[in-house]
Design a protein around this motif. Structure first.
Motif, PDB file in Angstrom:
ATOM      1  N   PHE A  56      -2.093   8.276 -23.521  1.00 42.81           N
ATOM      2  CA  PHE A  56      -1.080   7.599 -22.717  1.00 42.81           C
ATOM      3  C   PHE A  56      -1.146   8.002 -21.254  1.00 42.81           C
ATOM      4  O   PHE A  56      -0.326   7.574 -20.456  1.00 42.81           O
ATOM      5  N   PHE A  57      -2.131   8.844 -20.931  1.00 42.05           N
ATOM      6  CA  PHE A  57      -2.209   9.365 -19.561  1.00 42.05           C
ATOM      7  C   PHE A  57      -2.269   8.260 -18.505  1.00 42.05           C
ATOM      8  O   PHE A  57      -1.494   8.295 -17.539  1.00 42.05           O
ATOM      9  N   PRO A  58      -3.144   7.248 -18.648  1.00 49.85           N
ATOM     10  CA  PRO A  58      -3.174   6.199 -17.610  1.00 49.85           C
ATOM     11  C   PRO A  58      -1.839   5.479 -17.474  1.00 49.85           C
ATOM     12  O   PRO A  58      -1.405   5.167 -16.367  1.00 49.85           O
ATOM     13  N   LEU A  59      -1.181   5.259 -18.604  1.00 56.39           N
ATOM     14  CA  LEU A  59       0.114   4.576 -18.560  1.00 56.39           C
ATOM     15  C   LEU A  59       1.151   5.420 -17.824  1.00 56.39           C
ATOM     16  O   LEU A  59       1.831   4.922 -16.914  1.00 56.39           O
ATOM     17  N   VAL A  60       1.235   6.687 -18.197  1.00 54.36           N
ATOM     18  CA  VAL A  60       2.215   7.568 -17.542  1.00 54.36           C
ATOM     19  C   VAL A  60       1.890   7.687 -16.057  1.00 54.36           C
ATOM     20  O   VAL A  60       2.785   7.672 -15.211  1.00 54.36           O
ATOM     21  N   PHE A  61       0.605   7.784 -15.767  1.00 58.80           N
ATOM     22  CA  PHE A  61       0.223   7.909 -14.363  1.00 58.80           C
ATOM     23  C   PHE A  61       0.622   6.662 -13.581  1.00 58.80           C
ATOM     24  O   PHE A  61       1.139   6.755 -12.468  1.00 58.80           O
ATOM     25  N   THR A  62       0.389   5.491 -14.165  1.00 58.84           N
ATOM     26  CA  THR A  62       0.753   4.251 -13.484  1.00 58.84           C
ATOM     27  C   THR A  62       2.246   4.211 -13.198  1.00 58.84           C
ATOM     28  O   THR A  62       2.673   3.930 -12.074  1.00 58.84           O
ATOM     29  N   ILE A  63       3.039   4.533 -14.228  1.00 55.85           N
ATOM     30  CA  ILE A  63       4.493   4.481 -14.062  1.00 55.85           C
ATOM     31  C   ILE A  63       4.941   5.498 -13.020  1.00 55.85           C
ATOM     32  O   ILE A  63       5.714   5.189 -12.104  1.00 55.85           O
ATOM     33  N   PHE A  64       4.412   6.725 -13.145  1.00 52.24           N
ATOM     34  CA  PHE A  64       4.822   7.787 -12.224  1.00 52.24           C
ATOM     35  C   PHE A  64       4.470   7.430 -10.782  1.00 52.24           C
ATOM     36  O   PHE A  64       5.314   7.507  -9.880  1.00 52.24           O
ATOM     37  N   SER A  65       3.222   7.023 -10.562  1.00 50.16           N
ATOM     38  CA  SER A  65       2.807   6.759  -9.179  1.00 50.16           C
ATOM     39  C   SER A  65       3.550   5.548  -8.625  1.00 50.16           C
ATOM     40  O   SER A  65       3.933   5.527  -7.451  1.00 50.16           O
ATOM     41  N   PHE A  66       3.785   4.556  -9.465  1.00 54.81           N
ATOM     42  CA  PHE A  66       4.495   3.351  -9.012  1.00 54.81           C
ATOM     43  C   PHE A  66       5.923   3.692  -8.587  1.00 54.81           C
ATOM     44  O   PHE A  66       6.371   3.290  -7.496  1.00 54.81           O
ATOM     45  N   ILE A  67       6.612   4.474  -9.409  1.00 57.26           N
ATOM     46  CA  ILE A  67       7.994   4.837  -9.065  1.00 57.26           C
ATOM     47  C   ILE A  67       8.021   5.767  -7.863  1.00 57.26           C
ATOM     48  O   ILE A  67       8.840   5.603  -6.949  1.00 57.26           O
ATOM     49  N   LEU A  68       7.090   6.740  -7.845  1.00 55.34           N
ATOM     50  CA  LEU A  68       7.060   7.689  -6.725  1.00 55.34           C
ATOM     51  C   LEU A  68       6.849   6.954  -5.406  1.00 55.34           C
ATOM     52  O   LEU A  68       7.583   7.173  -4.439  1.00 55.34           O
ATOM     53  N   LEU A  69       5.857   6.072  -5.382  1.00 57.43           N
ATOM     54  CA  LEU A  69       5.581   5.337  -4.140  1.00 57.43           C
ATOM     55  C   LEU A  69       6.726   4.393  -3.810  1.00 57.43           C
ATOM     56  O   LEU A  69       7.070   4.222  -2.640  1.00 57.43           O
ATOM     57  N   GLY A  70       7.323   3.796  -4.834  1.00 54.27           N
ATOM     58  CA  GLY A  70       8.465   2.925  -4.591  1.00 54.27           C
ATOM     59  C   GLY A  70       9.613   3.686  -3.954  1.00 54.27           C
ATOM     60  O   GLY A  70      10.221   3.230  -2.985  1.00 54.27           O
ATOM     61  N   ASN A  71       9.891   4.892  -4.503  1.00 55.44           N
ATOM     62  CA  ASN A  71      10.963   5.710  -3.940  1.00 55.44           C
ATOM     63  C   ASN A  71      10.653   6.120  -2.513  1.00 55.44           C
ATOM     64  O   ASN A  71      11.508   6.058  -1.628  1.00 55.44           O
ATOM     65  N   LEU A  72       9.401   6.569  -2.288  1.00 53.23           N
ATOM     66  CA  LEU A  72       9.048   7.094  -0.969  1.00 53.23           C
ATOM     67  C   LEU A  72       8.997   5.985   0.074  1.00 53.23           C
ATOM     68  O   LEU A  72       9.537   6.126   1.169  1.00 53.23           O
TER      69      LEU A  72
END
Lengths: 250, 189, 57
Positions: A85-101
């Motif tokens: 699930f690493f690619p999935l978690v990474f996608t979600i994490f980076s998407f939310i992180l960049l969205g927040n920032l």
């Protein structure tokens, strides 16, 4: 009172983006920000992968750091199986992180402050992890809702509690992110509007007095930076936790 | 966290008041509210495919390659260290061997010298002993000669003294007997 | 903050389920009322999990 009023929520209203084409397909301004976030992620990867050096440069270090951070999070929380699930978690994490920032910058739409967006993400995580649970364990996954080591007569009471507790996951997951991001942006807008109000109503004195909300906003900016990272991390780690439950059932 | 929650309380007051109808996030009558989710799905799928097919495996390869290089270097360093250790232990063994053989040599030399000295001392002692015995024998002979010489002198002296005192010549054999007794007594004393 | 959300989320879900069942069986508002304490307990369960750091179950 005439003059400016505080419109703390206008920043969240949706319009269409990308001109006429966007209007035709209902591509919103929040989608523009999403596209921007995705583009930044891809650009950072492209930059980081340019040299593929043995001793990484700045961009490469950044990408490698992100990779290892999420990688370790997956392995530590889900276990070795978590790498699926690493690619999935990474996608979600980076998407939310960049969205927040990105949302912290002026003129950028903070799409993580939309409950529809966060709820969709949380529901996806919820449905996906439940699917993984049933895929891994079949109907035995239903045992997840039956707590072990309690007397049988308590089960009719405990099973609904467990089910409600499980169903509340996407709600708490989405509301947490939504509320944190919305609150920060509303605060900013309120303080900034307050500065305008002070200046408009008190003139020069007000302009000097508005140093107070300005400094509050500066402090708030630091706090929001922290919250942006923290909430992306919380969302990702909870995703991992739910996947852990689905894979291991305990 | 506490500061965040205080901020939230402060912020949620106005937003809660405005939540009725005017909060754009709650405005589900606006088709854009749900349409953005559809477009987000499209963007996320593209992002997922890009990351899972290209970005993450590439980074993984870079990291793996680095880990491989580091592991290889470490193995080489370990082998070099092993070699050095072996050389050191070999050197130590050689030194120990040299030391023990030198010690053996020294011990042998010391023993030889001791034996030599002991033999010389024994020869010397026997020589001295022989000389001593010879001297003693000579002394004995001299004493015997002296004793033998003393007897006729004493007999003559005694007979002349007796002659002057008594005026008569003592019996030769009786005088000799008395002299022998006196000499024996002197010797015993 | 996190803990409050956990609590409220469980309550919301419980009440929504109760409301749905009421609609289904035309028992309004009894099932919804019944679900309120259940939701509260589930919220406490969430709290316990969240503060315990583990999801247990």
């Amino acid at each position: 009172m005439a003059g400016p009023t505080i419109d703390a929520l206008g920043q969240f209203s949706l319009t269409t983006g990308l001109g006429n084409l966007g209007r035709a397909v209902n591509f919103t301004n929040s989608n523009e920000a999403m596209l921007g976030a995705a583009a930044v992620i891809v650009a950072v990867f492209a930059l980081g992968l340019k040299s593929k050096a043995l001793v990484p440069g700045r961009a490469q270090s950044l990408v490698e750091m992100l990779y290892e951070f999420v990688h370790n999070m997956c392995v530590d929380t889900i276990g070795e199986e978590g790498l699926r699930f690493f690619p999935l978690v990474f996608t979600i994490f980076s998407f939310i992180l960049l969205g927040n920032l990105l949302g912290l910058f002026p003129y950028f739409f903070a799409f993580t402050s939309h409950i529809a967006v966060t709820l969709a993400l949380a529901l996806f995580v919820f449905v996906f992890s439940t699917g993984v649970g049933f895929y891994t364990h079949g109907f035995k996954f239903l045992k997840f809702f039956v707590p072990s080591g309690v007397p049988t007569w308590l089960l009719p009471l405990l099973v609904p509690i467990e089910i409600i507790s499980y169903l509340s996951r996407p709600v708490s997951l989405s509301v947490r992110l939504f509320a944190n991001m919305t609150a920060g942006h509303v605060m900013w807008e309120v303080f900034a509007g307050f500065m305008l109000l002070l200046t408009a109503s008190l003139g020069v004195v007000g302009a000097f007095a508005s140093v107070v909300p300005l400094s509050l906003n500066v402090a708030l900016a630091a706090l929001e930076l922290l919250v942006a990272g923290l909430q992306a991390y919380v969302f990702a780690i909870l995703t991992c936790l739910y996947l852990h439950d689905a894979v291991h059932m305990h | 966290m506490r500061r965040i929650s205080t901020a939230l309380l402060l912020a949620l007051a106005p937003s809660a008041a405005l939540a009725e109808g005017t909060m754009p996030q709650m405005d589900f009558a606006n088709p854009l509210t749900l349409d953005q989710v559809g477009w987000m799905a499209v963007i996320l799928v593209v992002l997922y495919l890009l990351l899972s097919r290209w970005g993450l495996p590439e980074i993984g390869k870079v990291l793996e390659h680095r880990a491989g290089v580091i592991a290889k270097d470490l193995a080489a360093a370990r082998a070099a260290k092993l070699e050095a250790d072996q050389a050191v232990s070999q050197l130590n063994a050689t030194i120990a061997q040299a030391r023990s053989s030198a010690q053996a040599e020294v011990a042998k030399a010391v023993a030889e010298a001791k034996a030599d000295a002991a033999a010389k001392a024994a020869v010397l002692a026997s020589q001295l002993e022989a000389k001593l015995a010879e001297s003693e024998a000579r002394i004995d002979a001299a004493r015997a000669a002296a004793l033998a010489a003393i007897k006729p002198v004493a007999a003559e002296a005694a007979s002349s003294i007796l002659l002057k005192l008594t005026g008569s010549q003592p019996a030769e054999d009786k005088l000799a007997q008395r002299l022998d007794e006196a000499l024996a007594a002197r010797k015993a004393a | 903050m996190r803990l409050g959300v956990e609590m409220v989320a469980a309550m919301v879900i419980a009440v929504v389920i109760g409301w749905g069942l009421d609609k289904l069986f035309h028992t309004s508002p009894w099932l919804m009322i019944l679900m309120v304490p259940v939701g509260m307990v589930a919220g406490l369960r969430n709290l316990l999990r969240a503060s315990g750091g583990k999801t247990g179950g």
